[in-house]
Design a protein around this motif. Structure first.
Motif, mmCIF file in Angstrom:
data_model
loop_
_atom_site.group_PDB
_atom_site.id
_atom_site.type_symbol
_atom_site.label_atom_id
_atom_site.label_comp_id
_atom_site.label_asym_id
_atom_site.label_seq_id
_atom_site.Cartn_x
_atom_site.Cartn_y
_atom_site.Cartn_z
ATOM 1 N N PHE A 33 1.048 -1.062 0.277
ATOM 2 C CA PHE A 33 0.176 -0.475 -0.148
ATOM 3 C C PHE A 33 0.928 1.122 0.096
ATOM 4 O O PHE A 33 1.322 0.940 0.150
ATOM 5 C CB PHE A 33 -1.064 0.085 1.417
ATOM 6 N N GLY A 34 0.377 2.195 -0.346
ATOM 7 C CA GLY A 34 1.191 3.926 -0.994
ATOM 8 C C GLY A 34 2.380 3.504 -1.757
ATOM 9 O O GLY A 34 2.545 2.506 -2.435
ATOM 10 N N LYS A 35 3.441 4.127 -1.418
ATOM 11 C CA LYS A 35 5.285 4.238 -2.010
ATOM 12 C C LYS A 35 5.216 3.284 -1.039
ATOM 13 O O LYS A 35 5.927 2.945 -2.099
ATOM 14 C CB LYS A 35 5.384 5.596 -1.968
ATOM 15 N N ASP A 36 5.496 2.857 -0.053
ATOM 16 C CA ASP A 36 6.768 2.051 0.449
ATOM 17 C C ASP A 36 5.971 1.357 1.407
ATOM 18 O O ASP A 36 6.821 0.665 2.469
ATOM 19 C CB ASP A 36 8.180 2.596 1.252
ATOM 20 N N GLY A 37 4.773 1.415 1.537
ATOM 21 C CA GLY A 37 4.180 0.063 2.640
ATOM 22 C C GLY A 37 4.051 -1.206 2.697
ATOM 23 O O GLY A 37 3.809 -1.365 0.855
ATOM 24 N N TYR A 38 4.235 -1.876 4.024
ATOM 25 C CA TYR A 38 4.320 -3.834 3.945
ATOM 26 C C TYR A 38 3.654 -4.031 5.164
ATOM 27 O O TYR A 38 3.524 -3.146 5.675
ATOM 28 C CB TYR A 38 5.448 -4.350 3.177
ATOM 29 N N GLU B 46 17.509 1.866 2.443
ATOM 30 C CA GLU B 46 17.958 3.239 3.427
ATOM 31 C C GLU B 46 18.722 2.534 4.597
ATOM 32 O O GLU B 46 18.233 1.046 4.845
ATOM 33 C CB GLU B 46 17.040 4.270 4.385
ATOM 34 N N LYS B 47 19.193 2.845 5.083
ATOM 35 C CA LYS B 47 20.179 2.077 6.505
ATOM 36 C C LYS B 47 19.770 3.365 7.727
ATOM 37 O O LYS B 47 20.033 2.774 8.504
ATOM 38 C CB LYS B 47 21.755 2.987 6.154
ATOM 39 N N ILE B 48 19.884 4.939 7.130
ATOM 40 C CA ILE B 48 19.437 5.802 8.693
ATOM 41 C C ILE B 48 18.073 5.602 8.773
ATOM 42 O O ILE B 48 17.087 5.673 8.443
ATOM 43 C CB ILE B 48 19.623 7.186 7.701
ATOM 44 N N PRO B 49 17.427 4.795 10.382
ATOM 45 C CA PRO B 49 15.872 4.881 10.595
ATOM 46 C C PRO B 49 15.657 5.907 10.952
ATOM 47 O O PRO B 49 16.282 7.298 10.996
ATOM 48 C CB PRO B 49 16.532 4.508 12.269
ATOM 49 N N SER B 50 14.171 6.155 10.474
ATOM 50 C CA SER B 50 13.135 6.836 10.419
ATOM 51 C C SER B 50 12.233 6.298 11.095
ATOM 52 O O SER B 50 11.836 5.520 12.023
ATOM 53 C CB SER B 50 13.018 7.422 9.196
ATOM 54 N N PRO B 51 11.708 8.213 11.686
ATOM 55 C CA PRO B 51 10.704 7.558 12.834
ATOM 56 C C PRO B 51 9.318 6.879 12.514
ATOM 57 O O PRO B 51 9.048 7.260 10.565
ATOM 58 C CB PRO B 51 9.889 9.187 13.333
ATOM 59 N N LYS B 52 8.950 5.577 12.749
ATOM 60 C CA LYS B 52 7.753 4.871 12.317
ATOM 61 C C LYS B 52 6.512 4.472 12.903
ATOM 62 O O LYS B 52 6.602 4.551 14.683
ATOM 63 C CB LYS B 52 8.227 3.392 11.793
#
Length: 221
Positions: free
Chosen positions: A90-95, A159-165
């Motif tokens: 779903f969406g651009k990078d949803g799984y 990507e390797k840098i963690p992003s808030p989720k």
């Protein structure tokens, strides 16, 4: 200087000064109220946006569950369900992702990395045991009746840098399976920033209009 003015000019000044003072005070009040209103609107919009994203996550998990509901309710094979869930996007990078109650990864979208590995001690950059928390939240949410969400940091795909989720999960007891879905918070922040910029633009236009009207009124006096 005032004593050298004619009586007519003195009367004019005496009549204008209170009006100018009143207009200035009113302008100050209007600006203060508009600024306060804008702040309230931005805060409310931000909360509404987050709530809408939470609802979106719950709906996505519900769709995922409905796609395997028949298999689950007829005591079907868990692996058959996992095969279906791996294909969902779903969406651009949803799984969709899934773990058992020991935090062993069973699937992670279509990504095969880490399948079969335990993530029970896996922490994000802030020390949050995210898989443990997702399993606990999933048990609390049961099959989607709860409202327990988990916030943590995790790298985006490739990507390797963690992003808030922000994530939502449910737990299928008979299969010992937690399934969940998440959305990266920066997408929420981007939408919020666009809204804030629009509000500030409207605010600036309104402030300018009020100031012009006030100046004109003072000039007419």
């Amino acid at each position: 200087m005032f004593k050298y003015l004619s009586i007519k000019n003195r009367l004019l000044i005496i009549s204008i000064v209170p009006l100018v003072t009143l207009v200035t005070i009113l302008l100050f009040i209007i600006v203060s109220q508009v600024t306060s209103l804008i702040s309230t609107v931005e805060e409310s919009a931000g909360k509404m946006l987050i709530e809408s994203k939470k609802e979106e996550l719950k709906n996505t998990v519900d769709l995922a569950y409905n796609s395997i509901k028949t298999i689950y309710n007829t005591d079907g094979d868990r692996n058959d369900a996992i095969t279906l869930l791996q294909r969902l996007q779903f969406g651009k990078d949803g799984y969709i992702f899934g773990y058992d109650d020991k935090a062993v990864r069973l699937f992670n979208g279509s990504n095969e990395a880490g399948i079969g590995n335990s993530y029970v001690d896996f922490k994000d950059v802030n020390g949050i045991y995210l898989i443990r928390d997702l399993i606990a939240a999933g048990r609390s949410n049961k099959l989607g009746q709860g409202n327990e969400f988990v916030t943590y940091h995790f790298p985006k795909p490739n990507e390797k840098i963690p992003s808030p989720k922000l994530s939502y999960s449910i737990f299928l007891e008979r299969w010992d399976l937690m399934i969940g879905v998440g959305i990266y918070v920066d997408s929420i922040e981007k939408e919020s920033a666009v809204f804030k910029a629009h509000v500030e633009e409207v605010s600036t236009t309104l402030m300018t209009l009020v100031t012009i009207i006030s100046v004109v009124l003072i000039g007419l006096m």
